[in-house]
Design a protein around this motif. Structure first.
Motif, mmCIF file in Angstrom:
data_model
loop_
_atom_site.group_PDB
_atom_site.id
_atom_site.type_symbol
_atom_site.label_atom_id
_atom_site.label_comp_id
_atom_site.label_asym_id
_atom_site.label_seq_id
_atom_site.Cartn_x
_atom_site.Cartn_y
_atom_site.Cartn_z
ATOM 1 N N SER A 2 124.215 1.175 0.894
ATOM 2 C CA SER A 2 125.760 1.683 0.999
ATOM 3 C C SER A 2 127.431 1.339 1.799
ATOM 4 O O SER A 2 127.097 0.862 2.465
ATOM 5 N N SER A 31 127.803 -2.701 -7.127
ATOM 6 C CA SER A 31 128.601 -1.751 -7.801
ATOM 7 C C SER A 31 129.631 -1.483 -7.133
ATOM 8 O O SER A 31 129.210 -1.037 -6.251
ATOM 9 N N SER A 32 130.700 -0.368 -7.689
ATOM 10 C CA SER A 32 131.639 -0.467 -6.923
ATOM 11 C C SER A 32 131.770 1.197 -7.637
ATOM 12 O O SER A 32 131.877 1.546 -9.109
ATOM 13 N N ASP A 33 132.574 2.536 -6.862
ATOM 14 C CA ASP A 33 133.065 3.567 -7.390
ATOM 15 C C ASP A 33 134.381 3.289 -6.547
ATOM 16 O O ASP A 33 134.333 3.823 -5.335
ATOM 17 N N ASN A 34 135.731 3.137 -7.181
ATOM 18 C CA ASN A 34 137.097 3.054 -6.851
ATOM 19 C C ASN A 34 137.453 4.701 -6.523
ATOM 20 O O ASN A 34 138.288 3.885 -5.306
ATOM 21 N N LYS A 56 135.761 6.557 -4.810
ATOM 22 C CA LYS A 56 135.623 7.271 -4.023
ATOM 23 C C LYS A 56 135.438 5.627 -2.962
ATOM 24 O O LYS A 56 134.434 6.022 -1.311
#
Length: 118
Positions: free
Chosen positions: A20, A69-72, A74
């Motif tokens: 991560s 993947s990404s969590d924009n 966060k």
């Protein structure tokens, strides 16, 4: 903008690991985030990147095995690495670029070692 990477470690061939990368700073946005890797005696190479609108790009050598993947919200990206092989052994570096207060920026995180034993 600072990048904090985590994950990695030692795994047997065929196993899985996750990485991560979290970005932090003031008033910034990113346009792309991802990972490069550098094996001993080799040049740093692209592994995978993902744009802010979710478009992923992979090196041919990891297609079908790695998933980014990404969590924009966060401002964090994730790299799931499956079916790892000894040739995936390398130091993995998180990379991101974007805009901060209208100025373009790019940053590298600290490297994290991934070791795949045969």
């Amino acid at each position: 903008v600072q990048l904090q990477a985590s994950g990695g470690g030692l795994v047997q061939a065929g196993g899985s690991l996750g990485l991560s990368c979290a970005a932090s700073g003031r008033s910034f946005s990113f346009t792309a985030i991802g990972w490069y890797r550098q094996a001993p005696g080799k040049q740093r190479e692209l592994v995978a990147t993902i744009s802010s609108d979710g478009v992923a790009n992979y090196a041919d050598s990891v297609k079908g095995r790695f998933t980014i993947s990404s969590d924009n919200a966060k401002k964090t990206a994730y790299l799931q690495m499956d079916s790892l092989q000894p040739e995936d052994t390398a130091v993995y570096y998180c990379y991101a670029e974007g805009f901060q207060m209208r100025a373009k920026w790019n940053s590298w995180g600290q490297g994290t070692l991934v070791t795949v034993s045969s």
